[in-house]
Each structure stands twice: as C-alpha cells, then as structure tokens.
Design a protein around this motif. Structure first.
Motif, PDB file in Angstrom:
ATOM      1  N   ARG A 266       0.830  -1.203   0.000  1.00 47.58           N
ATOM      2  CA  ARG A 266       0.000   0.000   0.000  1.00 47.58           C
ATOM      3  C   ARG A 266       0.869   1.259   0.000  1.00 47.58           C
ATOM      4  O   ARG A 266       0.532   2.270  -0.624  1.00 47.58           O
ATOM      5  CB  ARG A 266      -0.924  -0.006   1.218  1.00 47.58           C
ATOM      6  CG  ARG A 266      -1.908  -1.154   1.214  1.00 47.58           C
ATOM      7  CD  ARG A 266      -2.855  -1.105   2.383  1.00 47.58           C
ATOM      8  NE  ARG A 266      -3.667   0.120   2.373  1.00 47.58           N
ATOM      9  CZ  ARG A 266      -4.616   0.377   3.254  1.00 47.58           C
ATOM     10  NH1 ARG A 266      -4.874  -0.492   4.227  1.00 47.58           N
ATOM     11  NH2 ARG A 266      -5.312   1.497   3.189  1.00 47.58           N
ATOM     12  N   SER A 271      -1.404   5.535  -4.570  1.00 42.50           N
ATOM     13  CA  SER A 271      -2.684   5.780  -5.224  1.00 42.50           C
ATOM     14  C   SER A 271      -2.879   4.940  -6.473  1.00 42.50           C
ATOM     15  O   SER A 271      -3.993   4.825  -6.984  1.00 42.50           O
ATOM     16  CB  SER A 271      -2.797   7.263  -5.590  1.00 42.50           C
ATOM     17  OG  SER A 271      -1.766   7.638  -6.491  1.00 42.50           O
ATOM     18  N   ARG A 274      -5.229   0.823  -6.570  1.00 39.13           N
ATOM     19  CA  ARG A 274      -6.573   0.450  -7.003  1.00 39.13           C
ATOM     20  C   ARG A 274      -6.710   0.440  -8.523  1.00 39.13           C
ATOM     21  O   ARG A 274      -7.664  -0.129  -9.070  1.00 39.13           O
ATOM     22  CB  ARG A 274      -7.608   1.391  -6.402  1.00 39.13           C
ATOM     23  CG  ARG A 274      -7.506   2.822  -6.871  1.00 39.13           C
ATOM     24  CD  ARG A 274      -8.607   3.707  -6.291  1.00 39.13           C
ATOM     25  NE  ARG A 274      -8.488   5.079  -6.759  1.00 39.13           N
ATOM     26  CZ  ARG A 274      -8.949   5.498  -7.934  1.00 39.13           C
ATOM     27  NH1 ARG A 274      -9.559   4.651  -8.748  1.00 39.13           N
ATOM     28  NH2 ARG A 274      -8.793   6.767  -8.291  1.00 39.13           N
ATOM     29  N   LYS A 275      -5.746   1.062  -9.232  1.00 36.10           N
ATOM     30  CA  LYS A 275      -5.831   1.162 -10.695  1.00 36.10           C
ATOM     31  C   LYS A 275      -4.976   0.124 -11.421  1.00 36.10           C
ATOM     32  O   LYS A 275      -4.989   0.069 -12.659  1.00 36.10           O
ATOM     33  CB  LYS A 275      -5.401   2.568 -11.135  1.00 36.10           C
ATOM     34  CG  LYS A 275      -6.302   3.675 -10.607  1.00 36.10           C
ATOM     35  CD  LYS A 275      -5.859   5.046 -11.085  1.00 36.10           C
ATOM     36  CE  LYS A 275      -4.621   5.522 -10.345  1.00 36.10           C
ATOM     37  NZ  LYS A 275      -4.262   6.929 -10.709  1.00 36.10           N
ATOM     38  N   TRP A 297      -6.802  -8.420  -3.045  1.00 41.84           N
ATOM     39  CA  TRP A 297      -6.699  -8.013  -4.448  1.00 41.84           C
ATOM     40  C   TRP A 297      -7.100  -9.145  -5.380  1.00 41.84           C
ATOM     41  O   TRP A 297      -6.448 -10.192  -5.452  1.00 41.84           O
ATOM     42  CB  TRP A 297      -5.256  -7.619  -4.792  1.00 41.84           C
ATOM     43  CG  TRP A 297      -4.650  -6.614  -3.855  1.00 41.84           C
ATOM     44  CD1 TRP A 297      -5.256  -5.516  -3.321  1.00 41.84           C
ATOM     45  CD2 TRP A 297      -3.315  -6.615  -3.350  1.00 41.84           C
ATOM     46  NE1 TRP A 297      -4.387  -4.832  -2.519  1.00 41.84           N
ATOM     47  CE2 TRP A 297      -3.184  -5.473  -2.513  1.00 41.84           C
ATOM     48  CE3 TRP A 297      -2.214  -7.444  -3.530  1.00 41.84           C
ATOM     49  CZ2 TRP A 297      -1.994  -5.172  -1.860  1.00 41.84           C
ATOM     50  CZ3 TRP A 297      -1.037  -7.145  -2.878  1.00 41.84           C
ATOM     51  CH2 TRP A 297      -0.929  -6.017  -2.059  1.00 41.84           C
TER      52      TRP A 297
END
Length: 341
Positions: A266, A271, A274-275, A297
C-alpha cells in the motif's frame, strides 16, 4: 545467437537459467547459497566431488553449494546482510554458477550476456558498483544489473523465445512483488516505464524462518535456520528418525510477514494500487503469502514456477534484447522495456 544467462543469487539458493543459442537449448541450475573456505579433505571421493563446487576469489579457494553445506555445516547466514552483494561470498556463488554452466556444456559462458538482480531498494545506489565487480570476474561478458522485482514482470511480458505476450498490455499499469529470502522487493511499471519512486523492499522469508525456529523451540524442537527455511517449503522436520508435521507452526510464522508485505504494498504502490491491471507475485515465499494478498486483491497473479520467476524473467528479457535488436531504439512497448535498466 549469443549465449544468455540470467542469475538470481538468492540468500537461500542460487537460481540460474541459461539459453544456449548455438544449440537452441536451456539449462537451469539450483544450488544452496552456501559458501565456506575450502579445506583439505581426507577422503578421495569427497575431494573429487568437491572439485566441481570449488572456486577461487581474491586468491582464496571456497567451497560453494552442496559441498559447503556438507563439509562446513553452513547455515546460510552469510547472505543475511545488506552489503552481501559486495562480499567474496556473493562472488563465489556467481563464479560457481558460471562454472556449473560450463561443466553442463553451455558454450561461451565467459562472453555471454549476463543479467543479475539487486534488491529494489539498493538498485539505484549500487547497480554500478555490482556491475563493476562482476565485470572484473567475467571481463569478456556483458553484465546488466536489474531490480529483482522486474524479473516476474518480464516473465509475463515475454514468452520463452523473447517474444511479446498478450499477458501484459502496453498501456497497462502493473505492480510486481518478489518474496525472497532476505528481502521482499517491489516494482511498479506504468505503460512500460518503471517508476523510480516505487522501487522498495521490506523483510523476506528469513524473518519467517527465524520465527519458525522460535515457535519450534517452544515445542522442544531445536532446528537450525537452514532446517527452518527448508521446513517452510516441506511443512515437515525430521526429529530422531521421525517426520514431524509443522504446517500449523509454518502458518503462524508466516502471518506477520504476509501482513508486512501487504502494508508495504500500500505504501509503495500508493494511489496506483486500485488502478493496477495486475499485481504479479513471485519468489520462493510467494505461495505462503499469496492467501493474505489475494484476499485483498482480485488482480493478484502468482507466476508459475515462482522460485525461478526472477531468473526466468531476466532470461526472457535478455532473449528479447538479442532477438529483436531493431526494437531497442524505437518508441512503443519494447522500446520502453529496453530502456528500463
């Protein structure tokens, strides 16, 4: 075609994959990352066997691999240090791998293209130093140093012949995690470009092995670090002629590292997490931490033959370099990959 060699000098085992272009064949090697000073052996047979696992570094002779384990009871502690890549221990394992490949009939080992990995957190600051050290050991070879975690990424980006696959998209975003013995290494690749700020490392499986030692000690099983490391794979130990199942103990020892790897992911991917189109997981400890990561995930993919994933990926990259040289200077996916290191 030039001989290509990929080397993953792990802290518990050395993994090598070589491609013999002259005969269109592969050679794979695995041997313990054990090194001890060579010593006179009284048994003629033992001396003969040790010859194949003896190298000279800075005028000193060393046993490596299985010979070092048998003759010196090496407990694989030599590699558990940040500056390991700069030691004679590391050099002996490197030269030992080249010696084994030569004895296996791989031609032109001394003048091959050789790709070697470094922990991601050390890559930027130490890649030039390692390349210089290894170039002195193999002066006719072409040495390329790369971040460990890119190996698994390359294993998906290219096939066994070095051709592009459809498993990696040129416009995609990918995270890679390699769970090694001393470190777990991270890389982030966006549209073929690695992100410098996303190279990172955290603890590796040696932390789990040490924890397993302590857990077993509480149950009156005294094992060495090497035994504990082996038990992580077999889920068993030998105790006075009996095989003891230690699955429960291994699971308990793995949990803290799995959580550390998740939290570090993380931090490293930030950021982008999540993409990401895919998170590639590999390394000797990958199978043990995969359940924790996959629970978070759905994009996680465990690379086949995960222990060899770094070396395999590096070799595929090397084959892409030598079989598609016209792509190196071009724009596009392959052009970006060839500029990675």
């Amino acid at each position: 075609m030039k001989t290509s060699i990929a080397i993953d000098l792990g802290r518990s085992a050395a993994k090598l994959v070589a491609y013999d272009g002259a005969n269109d064949r592969r050679e794979m090697l695995l041997y313990p990352s054990a090194v001890i000073p060579a010593k006179p052996l009284s048994d003629e047979g033992a001396r003969a066997r040790a010859m194949g696992e003896t190298v000279t570094v800075n005028t000193k002779s060393y046993y490596f691999g299985d010979t070092a384990i048998r003759q010196g009871h090496d407990d694989l502690l030599g590699g558990l240090r940040d500056d390991w890549f700069a030691t004679d221990h590391h050099r002996a394992l490197f030269l030992g791998g080249l010696k084994k490949l030569t004895e296996a009939g791989v031609p032109d080992v001394d003048s091959a293209l050789i790709i070697v990995g470094l922990p991601s957190s050390m890559y930027a600051s130490h890649k030039a130093q390692l390349a210089k050290v290894l170039s002195a050991l193999a002066p006719q070879a072409t040495i390329k140093v790369m971040p460990q975690a890119l190996g698994p990424y390359f294993a998906l980006a290219f096939d066994e012949k070095g051709q592009e696959t459809e498993r990696i998209e040129a416009s995609g975003m990918y995270g890679a995690i390699e769970v090694g013995q001393y470190t777990t290494d991270y890389a982030l690749v966006i549209e073929g470009d690695p992100i410098d700020d996303a190279y990172g490392s955290c603890s590796g499986m040696s932390k789990v092995a040490a924890s397993l030692q302590r857990i077993l000690q509480q149950k009156d099983y005294s094992v060495t670090l090497a035994e504990a490391t082996q038990a992580l794979a077999t889920k068993q130990i030998k105790n006075f002629g009996k095989v003891v199942d230690v699955w429960t103990e291994v699971t308990a020892a793995v949990e803290p590292l799995a959580e550390e790897i998740y939290m570090k992911s993380r931090e490293v991917f930030g950021s982008y997490l999540r993409k990401l189109d895919k998170i590639v997981l590999a390394g000797g400890g990958a199978g043990l931490v995969a359940p924790r990561l996959s629970s978070e995930w759905g994009t996680l993919e465990l690379v086949p033959n995960e222990r060899f994933a770094v070396a395999e990926g590096f070799l595929r990259y090397a084959l892409a370099m030598t079989t598609i040289p016209e792509q190196r200077g071009k724009s596009g996916f392959l052009g970006q990959l060839f500029r990675i290191a």
